[in-house]
Design a protein around this motif. Structure first.
Motif, mmCIF file in Angstrom:
data_model
loop_
_atom_site.group_PDB
_atom_site.id
_atom_site.type_symbol
_atom_site.label_atom_id
_atom_site.label_comp_id
_atom_site.label_asym_id
_atom_site.label_seq_id
_atom_site.Cartn_x
_atom_site.Cartn_y
_atom_site.Cartn_z
ATOM 1 N N HIS A 108 13.395 -0.978 -10.116
ATOM 2 C CA HIS A 108 13.178 -1.994 -11.146
ATOM 3 C C HIS A 108 13.183 -1.416 -12.560
ATOM 4 O O HIS A 108 13.159 -2.159 -13.534
ATOM 5 C CB HIS A 108 11.857 -2.745 -10.896
ATOM 6 N N ASN A 109 13.166 -0.078 -12.667
ATOM 7 C CA ASN A 109 13.105 0.546 -14.009
ATOM 8 C C ASN A 109 14.044 1.752 -14.064
ATOM 9 O O ASN A 109 13.715 2.791 -14.620
ATOM 10 C CB ASN A 109 11.664 1.017 -14.302
ATOM 11 N N SER A 123 3.824 -6.617 -6.129
ATOM 12 C CA SER A 123 4.218 -6.599 -7.543
ATOM 13 C C SER A 123 3.034 -6.230 -8.435
ATOM 14 O O SER A 123 3.217 -5.596 -9.484
ATOM 15 C CB SER A 123 4.864 -7.914 -7.959
ATOM 16 N N ALA A 124 1.806 -6.583 -8.008
ATOM 17 C CA ALA A 124 0.632 -6.175 -8.802
ATOM 18 C C ALA A 124 0.478 -4.652 -8.729
ATOM 19 O O ALA A 124 0.182 -3.986 -9.731
ATOM 20 C CB ALA A 124 -0.626 -6.860 -8.278
ATOM 21 N N GLU A 171 2.857 -2.609 -8.359
ATOM 22 C CA GLU A 171 3.934 -2.031 -9.161
ATOM 23 C C GLU A 171 3.560 -2.038 -10.642
ATOM 24 O O GLU A 171 3.825 -1.079 -11.365
ATOM 25 C CB GLU A 171 5.179 -2.885 -8.909
ATOM 26 N N GLN A 172 2.932 -3.126 -11.048
ATOM 27 C CA GLN A 172 2.517 -3.231 -12.452
ATOM 28 C C GLN A 172 1.507 -2.121 -12.789
ATOM 29 O O GLN A 172 1.585 -1.478 -13.835
ATOM 30 C CB GLN A 172 1.885 -4.601 -12.664
ATOM 31 N N ARG A 173 0.572 -1.881 -11.857
ATOM 32 C CA ARG A 173 -0.427 -0.827 -12.088
ATOM 33 C C ARG A 173 0.257 0.552 -12.161
ATOM 34 O O ARG A 173 -0.059 1.383 -13.002
ATOM 35 C CB ARG A 173 -1.485 -0.833 -10.980
ATOM 36 N N LEU A 227 3.310 1.182 -13.044
ATOM 37 C CA LEU A 227 4.059 1.293 -14.298
ATOM 38 C C LEU A 227 3.111 1.602 -15.462
ATOM 39 O O LEU A 227 3.398 2.429 -16.321
ATOM 40 C CB LEU A 227 4.838 -0.006 -14.548
ATOM 41 N N GLU A 228 1.959 0.932 -15.448
ATOM 42 C CA GLU A 228 0.960 1.212 -16.504
ATOM 43 C C GLU A 228 0.563 2.672 -16.471
ATOM 44 O O GLU A 228 0.480 3.342 -17.497
ATOM 45 C CB GLU A 228 -0.304 0.367 -16.279
ATOM 46 N N LEU A 269 9.387 0.804 -7.941
ATOM 47 C CA LEU A 269 9.276 1.149 -9.360
ATOM 48 C C LEU A 269 10.601 1.720 -9.885
ATOM 49 O O LEU A 269 11.079 1.338 -10.958
ATOM 50 C CB LEU A 269 8.159 2.200 -9.509
#
Ligand SMILES: NC(=O)C1=CN([C@@H]2O[C@H](COP(=O)(O)OP(=O)(O)OC[C@H]3O[C@@H](n4cnc5c(N)ncnc54)[C@H](O)[C@@H]3O)[C@@H](O)[C@H]2O)C=CC1
Ligand SMILES: CC(=O)C(=O)O
Ligand SMILES: [Mg+2]
Length: 618
Positions: free
Chosen positions: A93-94, A53-54, A56-58, A60-61, A90
């Protein structure tokens, strides 16, 4: 060898599932220390060990840092070819934000630029599909063999999307650049219906292009010749399809974005010989029928009083209209001739009539009007005044064809009922009108669906936020493919497609209906795909065409009978069947352990096995 590898221009193939590289590249910074050590990767990755999940966050950023949609597309293509697990996390989830990037509208621009944005990744580990030049059709066996050697055992393709790039969305002949469409459609197969990405095969028939700017473009990656005559086209296309069908007999073939005459021609040649369907004719017919059923229910006049004007009489327009005729006949008991008389078409030469003085293309003859007397409406405005439609459907590729004055007339004609307005051409630059225009010009009463996703609209007087329906075959082709892959019908029939359309209409929740929406929210697409695939399987079993014994038995057990040949395609299926279908959906791994477990060959790979026994830690 190194030289050869460096000269390749393919993008990354996800397969080679036996390779430890695949685990390493899909895990990346999530690789545990022990594994880094065993795979000799110590020091080759940053020291932090993080969870998916980390990552994925990167990702998305980084996606959000891109300022244009095309940059986002390029970033996502890179991510897909680098770390497919993270890519699909990604996307799933989006989906609302990412679907318009990997699919319409951005995929249209990406195709136009395909030869310029092509990534530099090397085959054979880096293959994103098959490029089949017409000059190599005699060597199709060798091409298929090369492909087989590039994939891991057990990863034989179960689904292909195949185009020749001759009519990409509404953008015309893009030649080999059209490959972006099979690639994009198959991403939706995975995202929307959980097909296994390793078993999806995009194919472009690189049969030349008649678009001079590509022939003149030094970076164009297709063959530089004009398109063949019809007979050469069919000989070459048939040879490819025969070879593919022989190599992968149960593979589901989706024909996509062929010019209209060839779209109808290929479907007729192959629909009874291989498991195939044409997305633009049947998929579009299916998805628009699904939305239309809901629109008719909400319009406020009886179905048989609908007067439907189509703008555009190509593969999509005629495919949709034929599905709607079936609906009026099957569901409302209207005789076929009367149902057909509810339809009018306008094409580039005006209203399609039997006496307008030109030779109509074969696919238009069925809908040509015979009751027009001397009336030959040459413009859409004239046709709108003549027909006074209750429903206006655009599949014309003409941007803004539904002018504000035409939309206002639709409002005038439909004061006691709600007007149905579907601008379905793709991408956005070809859409006949926007959601905002349709709302404004109809006092917000429109029942609306568009091919491309439009933004929500806030009604100024009330502040109410209205969500436009997306009448795009993306709602149905993934489910049709999934259902077909599971139950293996001998062929796809029109009644199976009809059953899927009914299931789509049935899939709306009470809330979605209450808000006047015509399609389910995209966030529910996997749940909806499971319903639609269950409907297809049920219908295939009823028609006695499903070949997979497990699904035949399951449906027969639900129905309490073995098969009901020719049963009414009502889109219904037994409770529990959709959740069973869901179990077959591929989902990206949540963590490193799941990733390892999801790669069936991983543990048997010699490098992994020896590293495992040496380290005892894998
Ligand atoms: N929403 C969806 O799911 C789908 C949308 N489409 C879109 O439908 C469009 C058409 O696709 P096809 O039927 O395959 O293409 P096509 O090129 O065969 O058909 C276009 C039709 O529009 C007509 N036309 C052209 N100029 C016109 C004008 N000024 N006024 C009235 N009619 C005019 C042509 O005569 C032709 O009949 C494309 O933009 C495509 O992206 C196609 C499939 C699915
Ligand atoms: C959506 C689609 O298939 C098309 O526009 O061609
Ligand atoms: Mg298409």
């Amino acid at each position: 060898m190194a030289l050869e590898t460096n000269s390749g221009t393919s993008s990354a193939r996800r397969s080679r599932s036996g390779s430890p590289d695949l685990v390493a590249s899909n895990a990346g910074t999530a690789l545990p220390y022990a594994t880094r050590s065993a795979l000799h990767l110590k020091g080759l990755v940053p020291s932090g060990v993080e969870d998916f999940s980390a990552q994925e966050q990167r990702a998305l950023e980084q996606l959000n840092m891109k300022s244009t949609s095309l940059e986002k597309y390029i970033f996502l293509s890179w991510l897909r070819t680098t770390n497919i697990n993270l890519f699909y996390r990604l996307v799933l989830h989006n989906l609302r934000e990412i679907a318009p990037v990997i699919y319409t509208p951005t995929v249209g621009q990406a195709c136009q630029e395909y030869s310029h944005i092509y990534p530099f990744l090397a085959p054979p580990n880096a293959v994103d599909g098959l490029y089949i030049p017409i000059t190599e059709v005699d060597n199709i066996g060798e091409i298929i063999q090369n492909y087989k050697e590039s994939i891991a055992e057990g990863d034989e393709p179960e689904i292909t999307v195949i185009t020749d790039g001759s009519r990409i969305l509404g953008l015309g002949d893009l030649g080999m650049n059209g490959m972006g469409i099979p690639v994009g459609k198959l991403q939706l197969y995975v995202a929307a219906a959980g097909l296994n990405p390793d078993r999806c095969l995009p194919i472009v028939l690189d049969f030349g292009t008649d678009t001079q700017r590509y022939l003149d473009d030094p970076l164009y990656l297709g063959i530089r010749q004009h398109r063949p005559e019809d007979s050469e086209f069919y000989t070459a296309a048939d040879r490819v399809i025969e070879a593919l069908h022989a190599a992968f007999p149960s593979m589901f073939i989706q024909f996509e974005d062929f010019s209209t005459d060839h779209a109808f021609g290929l479907l007729e040649r192959w629909r009874n010989k291989a498991l195939c369907f044409n997305d633009d004719i049947q998929g579009t017919g299916c998805v628009i029928l699904g939305g239309f059923i809901s629109a008719v229910e909400q319009a406020g006049i009886p179905a048989r009083d609908q007067r439907i004007l189509f703008v555009g009489a190509g593969s999509a327009g005629v495919g949709v209209a034929k599905q709607l005729v079936d609906y009026f006949v099957i569901e409302h008991g209207i005789p076929e001739e009367e149902a057909k008389a509810m339809f009018w078409f306008v094409d580039s030469r005006g209203m399609v009539t039997a006496n307008r003085g030109d030779r109509l293309a074969e696919h238009k003859v069925y809908f040509a009007r015979h009751d027009n007397g001397d009336a030959q409406c040459k413009t859409l405005e004239d046709a709108v005044e003549y027909v006074k439609p209750t429903a206006l459907i655009g599949l014309s590729t003409i941007h803004k064809a539904f002018s504000e004055s035409i939309l206002a007339r639709m409002n005038d004609f439909n004061q006691t009922a709600r007007p149905i307005i579907f601008p379905l051409s793709n991408p956005e630059t070809k859409a006949e009108c926007s959601f905002e225009e349709a709302m404004r010009c109809t006092d917000n009463r429109v029942l609306f669906a568009s091919g491309t996703a439009f933004p929500d609209y806030t009604v100024p007087e009330t502040g109410e936020v209205k969500v436009p329906g997306q009448g795009n075959n993306m709602y149905v082709f993934p489910a049709i493919g999934l259902g077909a892959v599971l139950c293996k019908p001998e062929r796809i029939t029109d009644t199976m497609v009809f059953a899927v359309a009914k299931a789509l209409a049935n899939s709306l929740t009470e809330d979605e209906r209450a808000r006047g929406e015509l399609y389910p929210r995209i966030e529910r697409i996997r749940e909806v795909s499971a319903d639609l695939a269950a409907a297809l399987i049920t219908q295939a079993v009823r028609e006695g065409l499903a070949q997979d014994a497990q699904w035949v038995a399951r449906v027969a057990q639900d129905a309490g009978e073995s098969a009901v040949a020719g049963a009414h395609p009502d889109g219904r299926f037994a409770p529990g069947l959709a959740s069973e279908v869901s179990k077959y959906m591929w989902t990206p791994a949540e963590n490193y352990e799941q990733l390892r477990a999801s790669l069936p060959h991983y543990h048997h790979h010699p490098v992994v096995a020896s590293a495992a026994s040496a380290a005892g830690k894998l």
